[in-house]
Design an enzyme around this catalytic site. Structure first.
Site, PDB file in Angstrom:
ATOM      1  N   LYS A   1       0.830  -1.223   0.000  1.00  0.00           N
ATOM      2  CA  LYS A   1       0.000   0.000   0.000  1.00  0.00           C
ATOM      3  C   LYS A   1       0.858   1.264   0.000  1.00  0.00           C
ATOM      4  CE  LYS A   1       0.695   1.384   4.319  1.00  0.00           C
ATOM      5  NZ  LYS A   1       1.070   2.701   4.825  1.00  0.00           N
TER       6      LYS A   1
ATOM      7  N   THR B   1      -4.016   5.399   3.792  1.00  0.00           N
ATOM      8  CA  THR B   1      -2.738   5.960   3.335  1.00  0.00           C
ATOM      9  C   THR B   1      -2.897   6.723   2.023  1.00  0.00           C
ATOM     10  OG1 THR B   1      -1.728   4.013   4.359  1.00  0.00           O
ATOM     11  CG2 THR B   1      -0.297   5.368   3.009  1.00  0.00           C
TER      12      THR B   1
HETATM   13  O1  LIG Z   1       1.384   2.961   7.445  1.00  0.00           O
HETATM   14  C1  LIG Z   1       0.851   4.027   7.623  1.00  0.00           C
HETATM   15  C2  LIG Z   1      -0.583   4.155   7.908  1.00  0.00           C
HETATM   16  O2  LIG Z   1      -1.171   2.919   8.171  1.00  0.00           O
HETATM   17  C3  LIG Z   1       1.651   5.274   7.508  1.00  0.00           C
HETATM   18  O3  LIG Z   1       1.809   5.621   6.196  1.00  0.00           O
HETATM   19  P1  LIG Z   1       3.020   6.566   5.750  1.00  0.00           P
HETATM   20  O4  LIG Z   1       4.277   5.807   6.074  1.00  0.00           O
HETATM   21  O5  LIG Z   1       2.813   6.794   4.303  1.00  0.00           O
HETATM   22  O6  LIG Z   1       2.901   7.823   6.563  1.00  0.00           O
END
Ligand SMILES: O=C(CO)COP(=O)(O)O
Ligand SMILES: NC(=O)C1=CN([C@@H]2O[C@H](COP(=O)(O)OP(=O)(O)OC[C@H]3O[C@@H](n4cnc5c(N)ncnc54)[C@H](O)[C@@H]3O)[C@@H](O)[C@H]2O)C=CC1
Length: 340
Positions: A197, A254
Protein backbone atom coordinates in the site's frame (compact mmCIF):
# COMPACT_ATOMS: atom_id res chain seq x y z
CA UNK A 1 -6.21 -16.43 27.66
CA UNK A 2 -5.88 -14.80 31.08
CA UNK A 3 -4.25 -11.37 31.34
CA UNK A 4 -1.44 -13.03 33.33
CA UNK A 5 0.01 -14.40 30.05
CA UNK A 6 -0.05 -11.01 28.38
CA UNK A 7 3.24 -9.06 28.61
CA UNK A 8 3.33 -6.26 31.20
CA UNK A 9 6.84 -4.82 30.65
CA UNK A 10 7.33 -3.92 26.99
CA UNK A 11 10.25 -2.38 25.12
CA UNK A 12 9.83 -0.45 21.87
CA UNK A 13 13.00 -0.12 19.77
CA UNK A 14 12.72 2.99 17.56
CA UNK A 15 11.34 6.37 18.61
CA UNK A 16 10.03 7.71 15.30
CA UNK A 17 6.37 8.59 14.74
CA UNK A 18 4.97 5.08 14.85
CA UNK A 19 7.35 3.66 17.47
CA UNK A 20 6.54 6.52 19.86
CA UNK A 21 2.82 6.31 19.10
CA UNK A 22 2.69 2.54 19.57
CA UNK A 23 4.58 2.96 22.86
CA UNK A 24 1.84 5.41 23.92
CA UNK A 25 -0.85 2.90 22.87
CA UNK A 26 0.76 0.24 25.07
CA UNK A 27 1.19 2.65 27.99
CA UNK A 28 -2.44 3.78 27.66
CA UNK A 29 -3.35 0.06 27.81
CA UNK A 30 -1.69 -0.03 31.25
CA UNK A 31 1.67 -1.52 30.27
CA UNK A 32 5.06 -0.34 31.57
CA UNK A 33 6.86 0.79 28.46
CA UNK A 34 10.48 1.63 27.69
CA UNK A 35 11.25 3.35 24.41
CA UNK A 36 14.72 3.12 22.86
CA UNK A 37 15.72 6.17 20.82
CA UNK A 38 18.80 6.32 18.60
CA UNK A 39 19.48 9.91 19.65
CA UNK A 40 20.19 10.58 23.33
CA UNK A 41 18.41 13.96 23.17
CA UNK A 42 15.18 12.30 22.00
CA UNK A 43 15.40 9.70 24.80
CA UNK A 44 16.11 12.47 27.31
CA UNK A 45 13.13 14.54 26.19
CA UNK A 46 10.74 11.55 26.33
CA UNK A 47 12.01 10.51 29.77
CA UNK A 48 11.98 13.96 31.36
CA UNK A 49 9.44 16.13 29.52
CA UNK A 50 7.15 13.30 28.27
CA UNK A 51 7.20 14.66 24.74
CA UNK A 52 8.89 13.70 21.47
CA UNK A 53 8.77 17.05 19.68
CA UNK A 54 10.76 15.86 16.63
CA UNK A 55 8.12 13.28 15.69
CA UNK A 56 4.93 14.02 17.63
CA UNK A 57 4.75 17.73 18.41
CA UNK A 58 2.06 18.74 20.94
CA UNK A 59 1.46 15.19 22.18
CA UNK A 60 1.85 14.52 25.92
CA UNK A 61 3.20 11.02 26.52
CA UNK A 62 2.02 9.01 29.55
CA UNK A 63 4.07 8.78 32.75
CA UNK A 64 4.35 4.97 32.49
CA UNK A 65 6.38 5.45 29.28
CA UNK A 66 10.07 6.05 29.82
CA UNK A 67 13.00 6.17 27.38
CA UNK A 68 16.70 5.49 27.03
CA UNK A 69 19.33 5.56 24.29
CA UNK A 70 21.00 2.43 25.74
CA UNK A 71 19.62 -0.73 24.08
CA UNK A 72 20.87 -3.01 26.87
CA UNK A 73 19.05 -0.97 29.52
CA UNK A 74 15.96 -0.79 27.29
CA UNK A 75 15.80 -4.56 26.84
CA UNK A 76 16.50 -5.62 30.43
CA UNK A 77 13.56 -7.67 31.72
CA UNK A 78 11.40 -6.95 28.65
CA UNK A 79 8.48 -9.37 28.31
CA UNK A 80 7.81 -8.33 24.69
CA UNK A 81 9.96 -6.40 22.21
CA UNK A 82 8.51 -4.12 19.55
CA UNK A 83 10.70 -3.38 16.51
CA UNK A 84 9.94 0.09 15.14
CA UNK A 85 12.80 1.07 12.85
CA UNK A 86 12.41 1.44 9.06
CA UNK A 87 12.43 -1.77 6.99
CA UNK A 88 15.75 -1.32 5.26
CA UNK A 89 17.59 -0.77 8.56
CA UNK A 90 15.84 -3.52 10.52
CA UNK A 91 18.39 -6.28 9.76
CA UNK A 92 21.48 -4.26 10.73
CA UNK A 93 19.85 -2.93 13.91
CA UNK A 94 18.57 -6.33 14.95
CA UNK A 95 22.01 -7.86 14.43
CA UNK A 96 23.31 -5.39 17.03
CA UNK A 97 20.43 -6.13 19.43
CA UNK A 98 20.28 -9.92 18.97
CA UNK A 99 22.41 -10.83 21.99
CA UNK A 100 20.33 -8.52 24.21
CA UNK A 101 16.91 -9.99 23.34
CA UNK A 102 15.33 -11.82 26.29
CA UNK A 103 14.78 -15.47 25.28
CA UNK A 104 11.31 -16.57 24.15
CA UNK A 105 9.53 -13.18 24.30
CA UNK A 106 7.21 -12.10 21.45
CA UNK A 107 8.95 -9.98 18.80
CA UNK A 108 6.46 -7.47 17.43
CA UNK A 109 7.09 -5.96 14.00
CA UNK A 110 5.77 -2.51 13.08
CA UNK A 111 7.70 -1.98 9.82
CA UNK A 112 5.90 -2.05 6.47
CA UNK A 113 8.31 -3.00 3.73
CA UNK A 114 10.12 -5.72 1.80
CA UNK A 115 13.89 -5.95 2.18
CA UNK A 116 16.02 -4.99 -0.81
CA UNK A 117 18.26 -7.80 -2.02
CA UNK A 118 16.82 -10.69 0.01
CA UNK A 119 13.21 -9.76 -0.99
CA UNK A 120 12.13 -10.94 2.47
CA UNK A 121 9.18 -9.72 4.49
CA UNK A 122 10.04 -8.14 7.85
CA UNK A 123 8.89 -11.15 9.91
CA UNK A 124 11.19 -13.34 7.81
CA UNK A 125 14.11 -10.98 8.46
CA UNK A 126 13.35 -10.98 12.21
CA UNK A 127 13.08 -14.79 12.48
CA UNK A 128 16.30 -15.18 10.52
CA UNK A 129 18.37 -12.65 12.49
CA UNK A 130 16.92 -13.48 15.92
CA UNK A 131 17.24 -17.20 15.07
CA UNK A 132 13.74 -17.86 16.35
CA UNK A 133 10.73 -19.77 15.01
CA UNK A 134 8.50 -17.63 12.75
CA UNK A 135 5.58 -18.04 15.16
CA UNK A 136 7.39 -15.89 17.74
CA UNK A 137 6.92 -12.85 15.50
CA UNK A 138 3.72 -10.79 15.64
CA UNK A 139 3.08 -8.34 12.80
CA UNK A 140 1.12 -5.12 13.36
CA UNK A 141 -0.65 -3.67 10.32
CA UNK A 142 -3.76 -1.68 9.36
CA UNK A 143 -4.92 1.91 8.87
CA UNK A 144 -2.69 3.45 11.52
CA UNK A 145 -1.56 6.96 10.67
CA UNK A 146 0.56 7.68 13.74
CA UNK A 147 -0.56 11.24 14.42
CA UNK A 148 -4.27 10.39 14.58
CA UNK A 149 -3.64 7.51 16.97
CA UNK A 150 -1.35 9.64 19.12
CA UNK A 151 -4.27 12.08 19.42
CA UNK A 152 -6.43 9.23 20.71
CA UNK A 153 -8.67 9.04 17.63
CA UNK A 154 -10.41 5.64 17.27
CA UNK A 155 -8.64 3.13 15.06
CA UNK A 156 -8.33 -0.62 14.51
CA UNK A 157 -5.36 -2.76 13.55
CA UNK A 158 -4.47 -6.39 12.81
CA UNK A 159 -2.00 -8.46 14.82
CA UNK A 160 -0.86 -11.28 12.58
CA UNK A 161 0.93 -14.32 13.97
CA UNK A 162 0.98 -17.99 13.05
CA UNK A 163 0.58 -18.68 16.79
CA UNK A 164 -2.92 -17.42 17.61
CA UNK A 165 -2.34 -17.51 21.39
CA UNK A 166 0.70 -15.26 21.03
CA UNK A 167 -1.30 -12.79 18.96
CA UNK A 168 -4.00 -12.80 21.66
CA UNK A 169 -1.40 -12.04 24.36
CA UNK A 170 -0.15 -9.03 22.38
CA UNK A 171 -3.73 -8.05 21.55
CA UNK A 172 -4.48 -7.77 25.27
CA UNK A 173 -1.34 -5.72 25.78
CA UNK A 174 -2.26 -3.05 23.25
CA UNK A 175 -6.07 -2.84 23.49
CA UNK A 176 -7.27 0.44 24.92
CA UNK A 177 -10.22 2.84 24.64
CA UNK A 178 -9.14 4.18 21.22
CA UNK A 179 -7.11 1.29 19.73
CA UNK A 180 -8.85 -1.97 18.78
CA UNK A 181 -6.54 -4.71 17.48
CA UNK A 182 -7.92 -7.85 15.79
CA UNK A 183 -5.94 -11.08 15.43
CA UNK A 184 -5.22 -12.89 12.16
CA UNK A 185 -3.05 -15.90 11.33
CA UNK A 186 -2.33 -14.73 7.76
CA UNK A 187 1.10 -13.18 8.30
CA UNK A 188 1.98 -13.19 4.58
CA UNK A 189 -1.17 -11.30 3.56
CA UNK A 190 -0.97 -8.74 6.37
CA UNK A 191 2.69 -7.96 5.68
CA UNK A 192 2.27 -7.74 1.92
CA UNK A 193 -0.74 -5.47 2.35
CA UNK A 194 1.28 -3.09 4.52
CA UNK A 195 4.28 -3.04 2.18
CA UNK A 196 2.36 -2.77 -1.10
CA UNK A 197 0.00 0.00 0.00
CA UNK A 198 2.95 2.36 0.50
CA UNK A 199 3.79 1.99 -3.20
CA UNK A 200 0.18 2.57 -4.24
CA UNK A 201 0.05 5.63 -1.95
CA UNK A 202 2.99 7.09 -3.91
CA UNK A 203 0.94 6.76 -7.09
CA UNK A 204 -2.14 8.37 -5.51
CA UNK A 205 -0.03 11.27 -4.30
CA UNK A 206 1.37 11.71 -7.80
CA UNK A 207 -2.16 11.77 -9.25
CA UNK A 208 -3.19 14.45 -6.75
CA UNK A 209 -0.02 16.45 -7.42
CA UNK A 210 -0.75 16.33 -11.15
CA UNK A 211 -4.19 17.82 -10.48
CA UNK A 212 -6.30 14.70 -10.94
CA UNK A 213 -9.37 14.07 -8.79
CA UNK A 214 -11.21 11.38 -6.90
CA UNK A 215 -11.90 9.03 -9.83
CA UNK A 216 -8.19 8.71 -10.57
CA UNK A 217 -7.33 8.11 -6.92
CA UNK A 218 -10.14 5.53 -6.53
CA UNK A 219 -8.95 3.78 -9.70
CA UNK A 220 -5.39 3.57 -8.37
CA UNK A 221 -6.58 2.33 -4.96
CA UNK A 222 -8.76 -0.38 -6.51
CA UNK A 223 -6.30 -1.53 -9.16
CA UNK A 224 -3.56 -1.32 -6.52
CA UNK A 225 -5.63 -3.68 -4.39
CA UNK A 226 -5.95 -6.03 -7.38
CA UNK A 227 -2.20 -6.15 -7.92
CA UNK A 228 -1.33 -6.66 -4.25
CA UNK A 229 -3.92 -9.46 -4.00
CA UNK A 230 -2.42 -11.11 -7.11
CA UNK A 231 1.01 -11.11 -5.49
CA UNK A 232 -0.42 -12.27 -2.17
CA UNK A 233 -2.32 -15.20 -3.59
CA UNK A 234 0.80 -16.35 -5.45
CA UNK A 235 2.66 -16.32 -2.11
CA UNK A 236 -0.06 -18.22 -0.24
CA UNK A 237 -1.89 -15.32 1.44
CA UNK A 238 -5.62 -15.56 2.20
CA UNK A 239 -7.39 -13.33 -0.39
CA UNK A 240 -9.83 -12.23 2.34
CA UNK A 241 -6.98 -10.48 4.16
CA UNK A 242 -6.86 -7.88 1.37
CA UNK A 243 -10.51 -7.02 2.02
CA UNK A 244 -9.62 -6.34 5.66
CA UNK A 245 -7.80 -3.74 7.72
CA UNK A 246 -4.32 -4.65 6.45
CA UNK A 247 -5.53 -4.48 2.84
CA UNK A 248 -8.27 -2.11 1.80
CA UNK A 249 -8.30 -0.43 5.24
CA UNK A 250 -4.68 0.66 5.11
CA UNK A 251 -4.88 1.44 1.39
CA UNK A 252 -7.78 3.84 1.87
CA UNK A 253 -6.16 5.55 4.88
CA UNK A 254 -2.74 5.96 3.34
CA UNK A 255 -3.87 6.84 -0.18
CA UNK A 256 -6.37 9.46 1.01
CA UNK A 257 -4.58 11.20 3.85
CA UNK A 258 -2.28 14.20 3.59
CA UNK A 259 -0.67 12.79 6.79
CA UNK A 260 0.82 9.89 4.81
CA UNK A 261 4.53 10.35 4.10
CA UNK A 262 4.27 8.11 1.02
CA UNK A 263 1.33 10.01 -0.45
CA UNK A 264 3.03 13.33 0.33
CA UNK A 265 6.23 12.12 -1.34
CA UNK A 266 4.27 11.18 -4.46
CA UNK A 267 2.39 14.47 -4.44
CA UNK A 268 5.67 16.38 -4.54
CA UNK A 269 6.79 14.39 -7.56
CA UNK A 270 3.40 14.98 -9.17
CA UNK A 271 3.91 18.72 -8.74
CA UNK A 272 7.27 18.49 -10.48
CA UNK A 273 9.76 18.04 -7.63
CA UNK A 274 12.70 15.70 -8.10
CA UNK A 275 13.10 12.53 -6.02
CA UNK A 276 16.03 14.19 -4.22
CA UNK A 277 13.97 17.28 -3.31
CA UNK A 278 11.05 15.11 -2.13
CA UNK A 279 13.49 13.12 -0.03
CA UNK A 280 14.97 16.16 1.66
CA UNK A 281 11.48 17.63 2.24
CA UNK A 282 10.59 14.44 4.18
CA UNK A 283 13.03 15.66 6.86
CA UNK A 284 14.49 12.22 7.64
CA UNK A 285 11.10 10.53 7.98
CA UNK A 286 10.77 7.34 5.98
CA UNK A 287 8.60 6.94 2.85
CA UNK A 288 8.95 3.15 2.67
CA UNK A 289 7.34 2.83 -0.78
CA UNK A 290 10.34 4.46 -2.46
CA UNK A 291 12.54 1.45 -1.61
CA UNK A 292 9.81 -1.19 -1.49
CA UNK A 293 8.65 -0.48 -5.04
CA UNK A 294 12.00 -1.90 -6.09
CA UNK A 295 11.92 -5.06 -3.93
CA UNK A 296 8.22 -5.74 -4.55
CA UNK A 297 8.69 -5.32 -8.31
CA UNK A 298 11.58 -7.78 -8.24
CA UNK A 299 9.60 -10.24 -6.09
CA UNK A 300 6.61 -10.04 -8.45
CA UNK A 301 8.84 -10.31 -11.53
CA UNK A 302 10.42 -13.52 -10.24
CA UNK A 303 6.96 -15.03 -9.72
CA UNK A 304 5.54 -13.83 -13.04
CA UNK A 305 2.98 -11.58 -11.29
CA UNK A 306 1.85 -8.47 -13.18
CA UNK A 307 2.05 -5.31 -10.99
CA UNK A 308 1.84 -2.40 -13.44
CA UNK A 309 1.38 0.42 -10.90
CA UNK A 310 4.32 -0.83 -8.81
CA UNK A 311 6.40 -1.09 -11.97
CA UNK A 312 5.51 2.50 -12.91
CA UNK A 313 6.47 3.70 -9.41
CA UNK A 314 9.84 1.97 -9.73
CA UNK A 315 10.46 3.68 -13.05
CA UNK A 316 9.56 7.10 -11.61
CA UNK A 317 11.57 6.73 -8.40
CA UNK A 318 14.62 4.87 -9.73
CA UNK A 319 14.88 5.38 -13.47
CA UNK A 320 13.83 9.01 -13.82
CA UNK A 321 10.63 7.98 -15.68
CA UNK A 322 8.28 10.75 -16.80
CA UNK A 323 4.98 10.73 -14.91
CA UNK A 324 2.76 11.75 -17.79
CA UNK A 325 4.12 9.21 -20.26
CA UNK A 326 4.01 6.46 -17.61
CA UNK A 327 0.38 7.41 -16.88
CA UNK A 328 -0.43 7.18 -20.57
CA UNK A 329 1.35 3.83 -20.73
CA UNK A 330 -0.73 2.47 -17.83
CA UNK A 331 -3.97 3.53 -19.52
CA UNK A 332 -2.88 2.26 -22.92
CA UNK A 333 -2.02 -1.31 -21.86
CA UNK A 334 -3.78 -4.19 -23.58
CA UNK A 335 -7.50 -4.19 -22.72
CA UNK A 336 -8.50 -7.01 -20.35
CA UNK A 337 -11.17 -8.50 -18.10
CA UNK A 338 -11.32 -6.89 -14.62
CA UNK A 339 -10.29 -10.09 -12.82
CA UNK A 340 -7.80 -11.57 -15.28
O1 LIG B 1 1.38 2.96 7.44
C1 LIG B 1 0.85 4.03 7.62
C2 LIG B 1 -0.58 4.15 7.91
O2 LIG B 1 -1.17 2.92 8.17
C3 LIG B 1 1.65 5.27 7.51
O3 LIG B 1 1.81 5.62 6.20
P1 LIG B 1 3.02 6.57 5.75
O4 LIG B 1 4.28 5.81 6.07
O5 LIG B 1 2.81 6.79 4.30
O6 LIG B 1 2.90 7.82 6.56
N1 LIG C 1 4.22 6.66 10.94
C1 LIG C 1 3.16 5.93 10.74
O1 LIG C 1 2.05 6.45 10.71
C2 LIG C 1 3.28 4.45 10.58
C3 LIG C 1 4.49 3.85 10.25
N2 LIG C 1 4.56 2.51 10.06
C4 LIG C 1 5.82 1.86 9.74
O2 LIG C 1 6.64 1.86 10.90
C5 LIG C 1 8.01 1.86 10.53
C6 LIG C 1 8.72 2.96 11.29
O3 LIG C 1 8.11 4.15 10.86
P1 LIG C 1 8.08 5.51 11.66
O4 LIG C 1 8.24 5.34 13.10
O5 LIG C 1 6.90 6.23 11.21
O6 LIG C 1 9.37 6.16 10.97
P2 LIG C 1 10.08 7.52 11.28
O7 LIG C 1 10.74 7.92 10.02
O8 LIG C 1 9.12 8.45 11.93
O9 LIG C 1 11.15 7.11 12.37
C7 LIG C 1 12.01 6.03 12.25
C8 LIG C 1 12.80 5.84 13.54
O10 LIG C 1 13.87 4.98 13.25
C9 LIG C 1 15.09 5.64 13.46
N3 LIG C 1 15.94 5.26 12.36
C10 LIG C 1 15.94 5.67 11.08
N4 LIG C 1 16.93 5.08 10.41
C11 LIG C 1 17.56 4.31 11.29
C12 LIG C 1 18.68 3.48 11.23
N5 LIG C 1 19.35 3.30 10.11
N6 LIG C 1 19.06 2.85 12.36
C13 LIG C 1 18.39 3.02 13.52
N7 LIG C 1 17.32 3.80 13.64
C14 LIG C 1 16.93 4.43 12.55
C15 LIG C 1 14.80 7.12 13.43
O11 LIG C 1 15.76 7.81 14.20
C16 LIG C 1 13.44 7.13 14.05
O12 LIG C 1 13.55 7.06 15.45
C17 LIG C 1 8.04 2.05 9.00
O13 LIG C 1 8.25 0.80 8.40
C18 LIG C 1 6.64 2.54 8.67
O14 LIG C 1 6.22 2.15 7.38
C19 LIG C 1 3.48 1.71 10.21
C20 LIG C 1 2.26 2.24 10.57
C21 LIG C 1 2.08 3.64 10.77
Amino acid sequence: MSDARSPQRITVLGAGSWGTTFAKVLADAGRDVTLWARRAEVAGEVASAHTNSAYLPDIRLPDNLTATADPAAALEEAQAVVLAVPSQSLRSNLERWRALLPPGVPLVSLAKGVELGSLKRMSEVIAEVAECPPDRVVVVSGPNLAKEIALGQPSAAVLACADHERAVAVQQACSNSYFRPYTNTDVVGCELGGACKNVIALSCGMAVGMGFGTNTVATLITRGLAEMARLGSKLGADPLTFAGLAGVGDLVATCSSPLSRNRTFGERLGRGDTVERAQSAAGGQVAEGVMSCSSIRELAGGLGVDMPITDAMYRVCHEGGDLRSLGAELLGRERKHEWS
